[in-house]
Design a protein around this motif. Structure first.
Motif, PDB file in Angstrom:
ATOM      1  N   HIS A   1       0.844  -1.196   0.000  1.00 14.29           N
ATOM      2  CA  HIS A   1       0.000   0.000   0.000  1.00 14.29           C
ATOM      3  C   HIS A   1       0.879   1.245   0.000  1.00 14.29           C
ATOM      4  O   HIS A   1       1.952   1.255   0.602  1.00 14.29           O
ATOM      5  CB  HIS A   1      -0.909   0.050   1.242  1.00 14.29           C
ATOM      6  CG  HIS A   1      -1.879  -1.083   1.339  1.00 14.29           C
ATOM      7  ND1 HIS A   1      -3.039  -1.127   0.595  1.00 14.29           N
ATOM      8  CD2 HIS A   1      -1.862  -2.205   2.098  1.00 14.29           C
ATOM      9  CE1 HIS A   1      -3.694  -2.242   0.896  1.00 14.29           C
ATOM     10  NE2 HIS A   1      -3.000  -2.906   1.803  1.00 14.29           N
TER      11      HIS A   1
ATOM     12  N   LEU B   1      -1.764   5.037   2.433  1.00 15.65           N
ATOM     13  CA  LEU B   1      -3.022   4.451   2.896  1.00 15.65           C
ATOM     14  C   LEU B   1      -3.624   5.361   3.956  1.00 15.65           C
ATOM     15  O   LEU B   1      -3.036   5.594   5.012  1.00 15.65           O
ATOM     16  CB  LEU B   1      -2.775   3.057   3.477  1.00 15.65           C
ATOM     17  CG  LEU B   1      -4.020   2.299   3.957  1.00 15.65           C
ATOM     18  CD1 LEU B   1      -4.975   2.041   2.798  1.00 15.65           C
ATOM     19  CD2 LEU B   1      -3.618   0.978   4.624  1.00 15.65           C
TER      20      LEU B   1
ATOM     21  N   ASP C   1     -10.169   4.195  -1.523  1.00 15.66           N
ATOM     22  CA  ASP C   1      -9.495   3.061  -0.896  1.00 15.66           C
ATOM     23  C   ASP C   1      -9.171   3.310   0.579  1.00 15.66           C
ATOM     24  O   ASP C   1      -8.556   2.460   1.233  1.00 15.66           O
ATOM     25  CB  ASP C   1      -8.195   2.746  -1.650  1.00 15.66           C
ATOM     26  CG  ASP C   1      -8.455   2.280  -3.071  1.00 15.66           C
ATOM     27  OD1 ASP C   1      -9.509   1.657  -3.300  1.00 15.66           O
ATOM     28  OD2 ASP C   1      -7.605   2.540  -3.941  1.00 15.66           O
TER      29      ASP C   1
END
Length: 218
Positions: free
Chosen positions: A81, A84, A96
């Motif tokens: 990721h 994030l 997301d």
């Protein structure tokens, strides 16, 4: 700093699960191309002088980043990721992002953004924060003084955020991707001496602070 911020752009391409490259030259070409794109978009070609020096220094930092990133990938780590986010409320521009957990029992939301989470073939994770300070400082001394006084809770709170999303990161797998002024100091600095007891102490301090905030005692 502008140049270093572009690291996340090409690195994010491996977050889909593609194998991480161990070719330092390829990584350098990628991040430097991103730096050139940022330069063309943000700054007019008429700028020279100190601006050119700053760009040159950013290029040196990115070359050092490429060297260390290649070695890190050779150890079996790949990016899972990038940037994030954990938000209190859903945002259309960050589909997301994960829901922010609460901390301290007073309904205080723990929001944040983690620069990078890497994973290896065994499913183990590390959480890294890019640091562009002049001199690289290990996570241990950055977070707590030798006398036990807390100065920062950033990395332990990364572990709290990730745990809320079902991703476990051991305390000794939290750290910095240091990109200091001297490229020779570029390194991945993990908090190798942190353990579960340290993490528990950090969370207790964070909960105490959150309770004070919830009570209006600033």
């Amino acid at each position: 700093v502008t140049g270093v911020q572009t690291c996340a752009l090409p690195i994010s391409r491996t977050a889909s699960g593609a194998p991480a490259t161990t070719d330092a030259d390829a990584i350098a070409a990628d991040v430097l191309a991103e730096l050139d794109a940022v330069r063309r978009e943000w700054y007019p070609p008429s700028l020279h002088g100190a601006y050119e020096v700053a760009i040159g220094l950013a290029r040196e930092r990115l070359r050092a980043f490429a060297r260390v990133q290649a070695g890190w990938a050779a150890k079996g780590w790949r990016v899972e990721h990038v940037e994030l986010a954990f938000n209190a409320e859903p945002r259309e521009d960050e589909p997301d992002a994960r829901s922010a957990p609460t901390i301290g029992g007073g309904g205080i939301a723990l929001i944040g953004r983690i620069d990078r989470i890497d994973v290896n073939a065994a499913g183990e994770r590390v959480a890294l924060d890019y640091k562009t300070s002049a001199d690289p400082e290990p996570p241990e001394s950055h977070h707590r003084s030798p006398k036990g006084i807390w100065k920062d809770l950033q990395l332990p709170l990364y572990a709290v955020l990730l745990r809320s999303a079902g991703m476990v990161v051991r305390p000794d797998r939290l750290g910095y991707f240091a990109l200091p002024s001297n490229p020779d100091g570029t390194a991945v600095l993990l908090a190798e001496r942190w353990d579960a007891a340290f993490q528990a102490e950090a969370e207790s301090e964070a909960e105490r602070i959150a309770a004070e905030i919830a009570a209006g005692r600033f």
